[in-house]
Design an enzyme around this catalytic site. Structure first.
Site: not given
Length: 413
Positions: A130, A207, A210, A233, A371
């Site tokens: 991202h 990261d 997700q 999220k 993104c």
């Protein structure tokens, strides 16, 4: 209702879906089919009520007042930190509460990387990152003279691990990698990657945006140096998230922002900063938001993250099969291990037009570059549509999604 002990196929998913008020609405006269959870997750009533209760009964600032409301607010806010730490299996005093993954990664970039990198050093990122895990490193590289190296992906959308490990040469000081790709759904073997980086003395930033909403997490077992998540999220409010960091890094890093709460004492001759994690939490935080995030952790944990992952994998398998059987559909990314995200295009339709037409059928998907410009460039397309599933989706919604695509294709013929 706590159903964590039940296997995924024994859980009443229809009952759980009833916890989400927005899923009962219609758009354009059609029942809403929300397939954009990778963008933001929907909120159960339990989270909404936790935020509402704070504002109605406990609203006060944290760590600043000895009166009853201030004590209640502080206890609830720090309680949310403890809940999130348990959810991630980390120590609460190593968890910086912040607005989300973007802030968390920038915190690492400016507080850890900027003071340490110098000309000749290198940072490794992957093709599937991202922008929030690319641009901060570019900004730091420009200011320090460091360079950026890119780890590539194969035709399935998996990281080319041989190429990645070949990039981890002595000048590399930091490796930034997504746990799960927001476009391809690729689940990266972050534990193995971090182990290889640590052998070489390379600091790792993962990261987890997700990953946190969709699979069981044991951040301590991953072996990274930094792990970032976004609350909205994972069924929590917007403007919430966290950075986990090894204690030795937090103690050595200077504050990123200055102001209230991140200090012990201020004099014109100099300031004594608070201990971590509070020295990175300047100003009044999103108190109600984090209380809501704590409620989201309770909610997801009660269902069971193993159950959530199994439910979403079943939806992914079903949707992929239905799309594969639909003429004119191209799917991007078929990684060996994949989360419930499908990026796709329909022959003859631009992604934005496709998403607009699907919306008229009540189906909400994301369109654009997500993104992830470098990933779009890899596939030679300006944009894709992305259907992303969550445990509150149904197989009937997948059927409605496929029917909407078929209707769009008829319009295009």
């Amino acid at each position: 209702m706590n159903q964590a002990a039940a296997p995924a196929d024994a859980i009443d998913w229809a009952r759980i879906r009833e916890d989400f008020p927005v899923l009962r609405r219609e758009v354009h006269g059609k029942p809403l089919v929300y397939l954009d959870s990778a963008n933001t997750g929907q909120k159960p009533a339990q989270v909404i009520e936790a935020v509402d209760d704070f504002f109605r009964h406990h609203n006060a600032n944290v760590s600043r007042a000895v009166h009853a409301l201030g004590t209640e607010a502080t206890d609830a806010y720090e309680g949310a930190r403890r809940k999130l730490a348990k959810f991630l299996n980390v120590r609460g005093d190593e968890l910086v509460l912040c607005s989300g993954t973007t802030f968390a990664i920038n915190l690492v970039a400016y507080s850890w990387a900027l003071p340490r990198l110098q000309p000749g050093d290198a940072i490794v990122v992957t093709r599937m990152e991202h922008h929030a895990n690319i641009v901060p490193w570019q900004l730091v590289a420009e200011r320090t003279g460091a360079t950026i190296k890119v780890a590539e992906i194969d035709e399935r959308g998996d990281l080319d691990l041989e190429q990645l490990y070949g990039l981890l040469t002595p000048e590399v000081k930091l490796l930034a990698v997504a746990h799960v790709s927001n476009v391809l759904g690729t689940v990266n073997p972050v534990r193995d990657i971090c182990r290889q980086a640590r052998k070489r003395g390379i600091v790792t930033v993962v990261d987890g945006s997700q990953a946190a909403p969709h699979r069981p997490l044991d951040v301590a077992a991953i072996g990274c140096d930094f792990y970032a998540i976004t609350g909205h999220k994972m069924a929590g409010p917007t403007g919430t998230g966290a950075l986990w960091a090894r204690r030795e890094h937090l103690d050595a890093m200077p504050p990123f922002l200055g102001g209230g709460e991140m200090i012990k004492q201020v004099r014109f001759e100099g300031t004594v900063f608070n201990d971590a994690p509070h020295k990175f939490e300047a100003g009044t935080p999103n108190i109600a938001g984090f209380i809501g995030l704590g409620a989201a952790c309770d909610y997801l944990s009660a269902i069971g993250m193993d159950n959530i992952e199994a439910r979403e994998q079943a939806l992914l398998e079903y949707a992929t099969g239905r799309l594969d059987a639909t003429e004119g559909v191209r799917i991007f990314g078929r990684a060996r291990e994949k989360a419930a995200v499908i990026s796709f295009l329909v022959e003859g339709a631009h992604a934005h037009d496709l998403a607009t037409l699907l919306d008229l059928e009540g189906v909400a998907v994301r369109s654009g570059h997500h993104c992830a410009h470098p990933l779009m460039q890899h596939f030679g397309v300006p944009a894709t549509c992305r259907a992303s599933f969550a445990f509150y989706n149904t197989f009937e919604e997948v059927d409605a999604f496929i029917a909407a695509i078929a209707k769009v294709r008829q319009l295009l013929l």
